[in-house]
Design a protein around this motif. Sequence first.
Motif, PDB file in Angstrom:
ATOM      1  N   LEU A  81       4.697  11.000   7.334  1.00 40.79           N
ATOM      2  CA  LEU A  81       5.707   9.953   7.112  1.00 40.79           C
ATOM      3  C   LEU A  81       7.044  10.283   7.771  1.00 40.79           C
ATOM      4  N   HIS A  82       7.414  11.559   7.752  1.00 35.18           N
ATOM      5  CA  HIS A  82       8.790  11.880   8.141  1.00 35.18           C
ATOM      6  C   HIS A  82       8.910  12.960   9.211  1.00 35.18           C
ATOM      7  N   GLY A  83       7.799  13.556   9.626  1.00 33.03           N
ATOM      8  CA  GLY A  83       7.876  14.656  10.596  1.00 33.03           C
ATOM      9  C   GLY A  83       8.310  14.151  11.973  1.00 33.03           C
ATOM     10  N   GLY A  84       9.129  14.939  12.652  1.00 31.97           N
ATOM     11  CA  GLY A  84       9.627  14.515  13.961  1.00 31.97           C
ATOM     12  C   GLY A  84       8.806  15.057  15.111  1.00 31.97           C
ATOM     13  N   GLU A  85       9.167  14.622  16.323  1.00 30.18           N
ATOM     14  CA  GLU A  85       8.686  15.190  17.588  1.00 30.18           C
ATOM     15  C   GLU A  85       7.225  14.938  17.921  1.00 30.18           C
ATOM     16  N   ASP A  86       6.587  13.966  17.266  1.00 35.78           N
ATOM     17  CA  ASP A  86       5.193  13.700  17.637  1.00 35.78           C
ATOM     18  C   ASP A  86       5.089  13.102  19.044  1.00 35.78           C
ATOM     19  N   LEU A  87       6.132  12.418  19.471  1.00 33.95           N
ATOM     20  CA  LEU A  87       6.120  11.707  20.762  1.00 33.95           C
ATOM     21  C   LEU A  87       4.934  10.744  20.882  1.00 33.95           C
ATOM     22  N   GLU A  88       4.469  10.240  19.736  1.00 41.06           N
ATOM     23  CA  GLU A  88       3.479   9.156  19.768  1.00 41.06           C
ATOM     24  C   GLU A  88       4.222   7.829  19.900  1.00 41.06           C
ATOM     25  N   LEU A  89       3.479   6.787  20.197  1.00 41.60           N
ATOM     26  CA  LEU A  89       4.076   5.451  20.292  1.00 41.60           C
ATOM     27  C   LEU A  89       3.815   4.671  19.010  1.00 41.60           C
ATOM     28  N   LEU A  90       4.833   3.987  18.544  1.00 40.49           N
ATOM     29  CA  LEU A  90       4.730   3.063  17.415  1.00 40.49           C
ATOM     30  C   LEU A  90       4.960   1.677  17.988  1.00 40.49           C
ATOM     31  N   PHE A  91       3.996   0.763  17.788  1.00 35.07           N
ATOM     32  CA  PHE A  91       4.160  -0.547  18.414  1.00 35.07           C
ATOM     33  C   PHE A  91       3.592  -1.644  17.525  1.00 35.07           C
ATOM     34  N   THR A  92       4.018  -2.855  17.793  1.00 35.43           N
ATOM     35  CA  THR A  92       3.561  -3.999  16.997  1.00 35.43           C
ATOM     36  C   THR A  92       2.746  -4.931  17.892  1.00 35.43           C
ATOM     37  N   VAL A  93       1.735  -5.554  17.281  1.00 31.00           N
ATOM     38  CA  VAL A  93       0.801  -6.396  18.024  1.00 31.00           C
ATOM     39  C   VAL A  93       0.603  -7.703  17.249  1.00 31.00           C
ATOM     40  N   PRO A  94       0.774  -8.852  17.891  1.00 31.92           N
ATOM     41  CA  PRO A  94       0.454 -10.115  17.211  1.00 31.92           C
ATOM     42  C   PRO A  94      -1.009 -10.073  16.779  1.00 31.92           C
ATOM     43  N   PRO A  95      -1.323 -10.522  15.549  1.00 31.08           N
ATOM     44  CA  PRO A  95      -2.669 -10.320  15.008  1.00 31.08           C
ATOM     45  C   PRO A  95      -3.771 -10.939  15.870  1.00 31.08           C
ATOM     46  N   GLU A  96      -3.469 -12.025  16.542  1.00 25.37           N
ATOM     47  CA  GLU A  96      -4.515 -12.658  17.366  1.00 25.37           C
ATOM     48  C   GLU A  96      -4.839 -11.829  18.605  1.00 25.37           C
TER      49      GLU A  96
END
Lengths: 323, 323
Positions: free
Chosen positions: A263-278
């Motif tokens: 939940l709170h750890g830093g430095e993963d350098l992963e991407l967080l993104f949102t996608v329209p459900p369709e």
Amino acid sequence: MRITERQFVELIRKRAPSAGGGATVAGLRHGLRQGIGDDCAVLAHTRQRDLLVTTDLFLEGIHFRREWQEPASLGHKALARGQSDIAAMGGIPRYAFLSLGLPRRTGQRWINEFLAGFLRLAAASKVVLAGGDTGSSASGFLADVVILGDVPRNQAILRSGARPGDEIWVTGTLGTAALGLAVLQTGGKLRRSHAAFQAFCYPEPRLRMGRYLRQRKLASAMIDLSDGLSIDLARLCEASGVGARIVEASLPRLAQTPLRHALHGGEDLELLFTVPPERSPELPRRLGGVPFTRIGRITLERKLWLIRDSSKIPLPILGFQHF
Amino acid sequence: MRITERQFVELIRKRAPSAGGGATVAGLRHGLRQGIGDDCAVLAHTRQRDLLVTTDLFLEGIHFRREWQEPASLGHKALARGQSDIAAMGGIPRYAFLSLGLPRRTGQRWINEFLAGFLRLAAASKVVLAGGDTGSSASGFLADVVILGDVPRNQAILRSGARPGDEIWVTGTLGTAALGLAVLQTGGKLRRSHAAFQAFCYPEPRLRMGRYLRQRKLASAMIDLSDGLSIDLARLCEASGVGARIVEASLPRLAQTPLRHALHGGEDLELLFTVPPERSPELPRRLGGVPFTRIGRITLERKLWLIRDSSKIPLPILGFQHF
């Protein structure tokens, strides 16, 4: 008196000219499409491309300690952090500029290994080291890395595009870098092949994934996870004027990773993104061996909730603050 | 072990891909016209323009002390140093990126005044603050400033174009900033209107002069005087594969300025440039109130000489080294 990064950004935003729509005119003038407050600045470049610019400070004692990491890892991360910002816009990194402040006793060998780590990642991602600056530092080691990249015109993926109902996705696993840090900072050992060693010491910027999402126009908003899921999700939601619900059981993490790191750890350098459900059925399950995982949904209500079993609790925002 | 800035540049140059001629292709790829070793990197931008990028570290205890200068002056200089690099290529600055490392006790008022100094100069030169980064610094205050500018394609004035017989010219006066520093660091007072106060605290980057020289193609080579005449002249000569003779009596300096400051004092942010002798009659005596002065000549022999009266002595290279 201390100020938070957010207060600082607000301070500059209030004083600096605002970003304009920006027609492409001779030179760069009037071409600021996105200024302070996203992963990169977006500048009008040519008729076909926009320019991306990101700067990342990397300070000993604040962002890292030399005892925890070999110099090649620090060189790698100094560049990877900036590349991750480019990835989060769906862009392609082209040139890097490296400014170094070196304590007077820094050994030649240490510098060589730092540069080797930096240049190995640069070569692997076809980034050219085009300049920089050096000085001696009165205290710790410091690096400031600037990356110039580009993206097709008007196609940079901003933080501000998430809409209520959009699904929330992440690449890879969460909290793995924090797990690696937790082991190394208590003097523990990790095999080099361990996922937590790799995630903390040699994180791989998700350039391919960012570009994939941009080319297929699948992501409505994106940010990289540099300071932790809770704080970076809060930033994306604030920029988009929305809220979010995250499902605790869905968070992708190694068996050894405590929930708080996911939940709170830093430095993963992963991407967080949102996608329209369709559009989400078009997402592959993984790309280059890296999984995509759905972890929640964007809401109209501007709050962050964590769904645990069948209850709903406010998501605390505890990510890494640089101040 | 200590390394000099020059050794560091060599270290990176050996390991990094070399600058190529660079056709303008989609995006920025393959467009590096001039890499490490000039005032700015020059990147292919559009068919009409090249992009200029410069990064400048500004470190407390190395480049400045807070006791000697008000915060607005430090903000001004943090930007002016980079603008001077753009001026030295004949370019036009467009965007600035400001990364700040703030000691935990930095007051809000101090930061406000620093930013005010930075933004006043930015506004005066039509530069937009487009991004940056912040972190807390474990020790002193630090700033890293990146400036993006541009210049018509293939017209950036490099350090490497000086030819034997070319005349050597400078803008403004030499050693005036060093004179200001000498007074302030010994606790002395200077009226704000004093030239030495202005030169040290609020130096004016010579953007107009650099652009003028480039538009009329008057300068064969150019560098800005950030570390002192002797060391910056040595850099220009080395890049051009030439030597130089400087006439001591011709050096433009205030009556109070000792010769050593004119020869070796740093931070003047004046321009040092070379002009083919047949073109020098076209130079105006001054531009915007700032004089142009001829101080010597480029030689085939790769040595630096100082002409004093009728004798010739080796020019010692004593300028400010960051290591």
